[in-house]
Design a protein around this motif. Sequence first.
Motif, short mmCIF file in Angstrom:
data_model
loop_
_atom_site.label_atom_id
_atom_site.label_comp_id
_atom_site.label_asym_id
_atom_site.label_seq_id
_atom_site.Cartn_x
_atom_site.Cartn_y
_atom_site.Cartn_z
N LEU A 94 0.86 -1.19 0.00
CA LEU A 94 0.00 0.00 0.00
C LEU A 94 0.89 1.23 0.00
CD1 LEU A 94 -2.90 1.19 0.31
CD2 LEU A 94 -2.49 1.17 2.78
N PRO A 95 0.75 2.12 -0.95
CA PRO A 95 1.59 3.32 -0.99
C PRO A 95 1.53 4.10 0.33
CG PRO A 95 0.40 3.11 -3.06
CD PRO A 95 -0.15 2.05 -2.13
N GLY A 96 2.71 4.44 0.85
CA GLY A 96 2.79 5.21 2.08
C GLY A 96 2.85 4.39 3.35
N LEU A 97 2.70 3.06 3.24
CA LEU A 97 2.67 2.24 4.45
C LEU A 97 4.07 1.90 4.95
CD1 LEU A 97 0.23 -0.62 5.30
CD2 LEU A 97 2.66 -0.92 5.74
N ALA A 98 4.94 1.42 4.10
CA ALA A 98 6.24 0.92 4.53
C ALA A 98 7.04 1.99 5.27
CB ALA A 98 7.03 0.39 3.33
N ARG A 131 -4.07 4.80 -0.32
CA ARG A 131 -2.73 5.18 0.13
C ARG A 131 -2.82 5.77 1.53
NH1 ARG A 131 -4.74 8.83 -3.37
NH2 ARG A 131 -4.73 11.05 -2.77
N LEU A 132 -1.66 5.93 2.14
CA LEU A 132 -1.53 6.63 3.41
C LEU A 132 -0.74 7.91 3.18
CD1 LEU A 132 -0.63 3.66 5.81
CD2 LEU A 132 -2.90 4.50 5.15
N GLU A 133 -1.16 8.97 3.87
CA GLU A 133 -0.48 10.26 3.76
C GLU A 133 -0.33 10.87 5.14
OE1 GLU A 133 -2.67 12.81 1.15
OE2 GLU A 133 -2.18 11.68 -0.67
N GLY A 134 0.43 11.96 5.21
CA GLY A 134 0.53 12.73 6.45
C GLY A 134 1.73 12.36 7.29
N ASP A 135 2.23 13.37 8.01
CA ASP A 135 3.36 13.17 8.91
C ASP A 135 2.89 13.25 10.36
OD1 ASP A 135 5.30 12.83 6.90
OD2 ASP A 135 5.33 14.99 6.56
N GLU A 136 2.47 14.41 10.79
CA GLU A 136 1.98 14.56 12.16
C GLU A 136 0.67 13.82 12.35
OE1 GLU A 136 3.61 15.92 14.64
OE2 GLU A 136 5.29 16.31 13.29
N ALA A 137 -0.23 13.97 11.39
CA ALA A 137 -1.53 13.29 11.44
C ALA A 137 -1.61 12.32 10.27
CB ALA A 137 -2.68 14.31 11.37
#
Length: 296
Positions: free
Chosen positions: A117-121, A198-204
Amino acid sequence: MTHDVIIIGGSYAGLSAALPLARARRSLLVVDAGVRRNRFAAFSHGFLTQDGAPPDQVAHTGQAQLKAYETVDWSATPVAQVSGQADAFSVRLQDGTEHTARRLVLATGVSDTLPELPGLAERWGRQVFHCPYCHGYELQQGPVGVLATSALSSHQALMLPDWGPTTFFLNDVAEPDTDTLAALQARGVTLVSGQVARLEGDEALQVVMQDQRRFEMAGLFIATQILPGPLATQLGCEMDTSPMGPFVKTDALKSTTVPGVFACGDVARPAGSIALAVGDGAMAGAAVHRSLMFGL
């Protein structure tokens, strides 16, 4: 060089197995390539007196304490091949050197197979986790997500509400039956249909769906598939199965099905933690010493 015992894996289980043997003045070689399963996490939790400590700090302290014993040798060169039988095992390292031992302890751990999944690893161990006991408390009762990867994910979703309001992303993978749906409803779990994009975000952390819906989460939990290394198979050890994948079959004293070979930690458990790995290792170390004294 010949040793009483060669321990393959110098993380929490391997170190714990080595300690009683070192204190019994048995000659040991610990082979450790330094690739711990929890290397992606900044902090570890749930291990008494070390709650909240960085995992590498726990490992390095254990290594320093073990290396102080005069009968302990250490190698950071990965193992290429293992063979032999009780009282005559051979371990060949990747640099070509060979070592022999009367007993072997497999404490190699396992690797986690993550969903593609994009952004997971890149968020693994920081915003994406597998163990609520290890990481759930730090989410401070914020919104918790569970990404369906297998049938085991429904069990995860039923657990997580103790750590925060839980959303179960079915991801076109999970299809809870009537009883499971009722249990999820009783636990207050929100179900989201559709595929996660996908997953996004740094703080949240943002969970983004294929239809562009977005869900902000304090953390996301997944059930990974575990993959043990090839050494147990090379030796002929019988494997057991779990919903998370294969692991080395052992008895209560951590003996495998091959005489003289013991296994402990994540490689010999369907699920684990530092605390469980240390306990497993302590049992294995004492059992190995017993077998050296009294035979198999």
